[in-house]
Write an enzyme that holds these catalytic residues in place. Structure first.
Site: not given
Lengths: 322, 322
Positions: B190, B241, B219-221
């Site tokens: 990222t 992360g 979908v991540g953060d």
């Protein structure tokens, strides 16, 4: 043992006695009572807060009066795009789906993500594929249809639709001069539940069809953990309103953070978010919140909010107006 | 006037000197320096923090070494799905896109959402339609391709792919026994930037291709305001992360909340999130953060994190290992 409690909401907005006829009011009250009794039953039978909020939101999704599941509002394109989230305060486990078009109960998909996926948030077709693989019920768009939402959408398109379509600067500037391009009554709908079970564990769930005439692909605060739905070991929160401002203020998490770090009470923390922080950036709506002592607060900065509370062993309480 | 500063990251993971050859290391250092110099230039010329972080992340997206834009990792289906967010701490304005497949620079789409939409978050085709209407550059999937990511994906599929495909309980249970089903080195990528400009305004931007071999629609953060990207008037934060844990802890907002409500320093607040709260639920990674006094902190709980800091008028500083 904590006295278990569940609170629910069915959206906030310009809900006034003057605009509500008696039959309609009775329908809403009956629907809210029905959902509260079901959630209360889960808790009375020793069910978890997580089970109680999931069941309450499932029923709210199935009720055509509310903007989630059946009865969802339409996008600008005349389609339905639903969002939902659920969070377990005991473990910080969470699950959410965004922009789903074929799921009868988005909250059950969110729950399945929480329990059976290594991920937390799924969007669009990927979310539907996951839910389908989990055996959840798929529907065609006509399932969501209600005459009332169709008419709202047609009015919204007539008043602001083309401007929203193009996102052109002139149209947005024109809209900015008016406080509300679309009747707020049509804009705020979302359902949610928060609960504290007999073990003092907290949970929250939120589900929505979004805002009438929204752009395709728009995702509001509902499936955003920390914005429209959040639970930890100090508070569980479910929000409804102008979702963008709830995202920008990380509203649900902020309620918990002010309790944890600033030592505020649940009520004062929620009040500051709803009555000060959200209005400071033009945010309208409300939230429901519960803490691990079973305190409940249901503040809103609009004329009304469909809401109710049920403590195990006590009569349920339903309110609509401010 | 504050001494303006920008910090960037290019992902965290098991980055060790032993595993890194000298040429590769030089490539990464040169790339990070190039991005820092560009961000520093924006700030030196009086540009806003928002402009500096947008430009830095745009360059990181264009660099094939990092998992965002060109060089993004592949989903389980062999496709690319990108997420990005940007937030202006001075106004709490934010913009984000999730699950986009055709945008050269997701961060520019996020910036366009911030500036030219009434919404904050768009997903999937709706996000692409919005970006296209704004005149942003579309690409075909081969634009994102790099041989290195393709090979990572093939190894990931060989080791865990079929299990992830089906999400069946037995396979997940088997995976749960192993701490990392996929080499962590391949999982965490990222990019992000945070900045404090000469006026003391803060901004953050984050962009990602997600995790190798992720389920379609995950979908991540990164595009979740408060989780992987957040800025207000006390801190700006960009994270990298295991995104799910950053969502569940509302990590980026928590850094700001502990400063605002508990009076912690930036460094101590970020340390608690990265070294205590995230590990408590199995979260690995790091974050970069800046406060309005220009303090910068870059904690991570992995072996390494590609990172750097550039203060206006000073040489840039780049680091990789712990």
């Amino acid at each position: 043992m904590t006295q278990a409690v569940i609170a629910i909401h069915g959206g906030a907005g310009t809900i006034t006695r003057a605009a509500m006829d008696a039959n309609r009011e009775r329908e809403y009250i009956a629907a809210l009572e029905h959902v509260l009794l079901a959630g209360q039953r889960v808790l009375a039978e020793g069910g978890s807060a997580l089970d109680a909020v999931t069941e309450a939101v499932r029923l709210l999704e199935d009720c055509p009066l509310f903007n989630a599941g059946k009865g969802a509002v339409l996008t600008h394109a005349g389609t339905y795009e639903l969002d939902a989230a659920v969070m377990d305060g005991a473990t910080l486990n969470a699950g959410a789906v965004a922009c789903v078009k074929r799921l009868r109960n988005p909250v059950l998909a969110a729950r399945a993500v929480l329990e059976r996926s290594e991920h937390v948030l799924f969007a669009a077709e990927g979310a539907e594929a996951f839910a389908e693989a989990q055996g959840l019920e798929l529907v065609t768009p006509d399932y969501y249809f209600t005459q009332a939402r169709q008419e709202q959408w047609e009015r919204a398109r007539a008043s602001a639709g083309m401007a929203l379509l193009d996102h052109d600067a002139a149209a947005l500037a024109a809209m900015a001069k008016k406080e509300e391009p679309i009747d707020p009554d049509r804009k705020f709908g979302t359902v949610g539940a928060v609960a504290c079970d007999a073990n003092g564990n907290l949970a929250a769930a939120t589900s929505t069809g979004g805002v009438t005439n929204k752009q395709v692909g728009r995702v509001g605060d509902t499936p955003v953990v920390g914005a429209g739905c959040y639970a930890d070991d100090v508070a569980a929160v479910s929000a409804t309103g102008t979702g963008e401002m709830f995202i920008r203020t990380v509203a649900a998490h902020d309620v918990a953070a002010q309790i944890r770090y600033a030592g505020l009470s649940l009520e004062e923390s929620a009040r500051r978010v709803v009555m000060e922080k959200l209005p400071a950036i033009g945010g309208r709506g409300g939230l429901i919140a519960v803490d691990r002592d079973g305190n409940v607060t249901l503040p809103f900065n609009t004329e009304g909010m469909y809401r109710g509370v049920a403590r195990v062993g006590e009569p349920v309480s339903v309110l609509i107006y401010g």
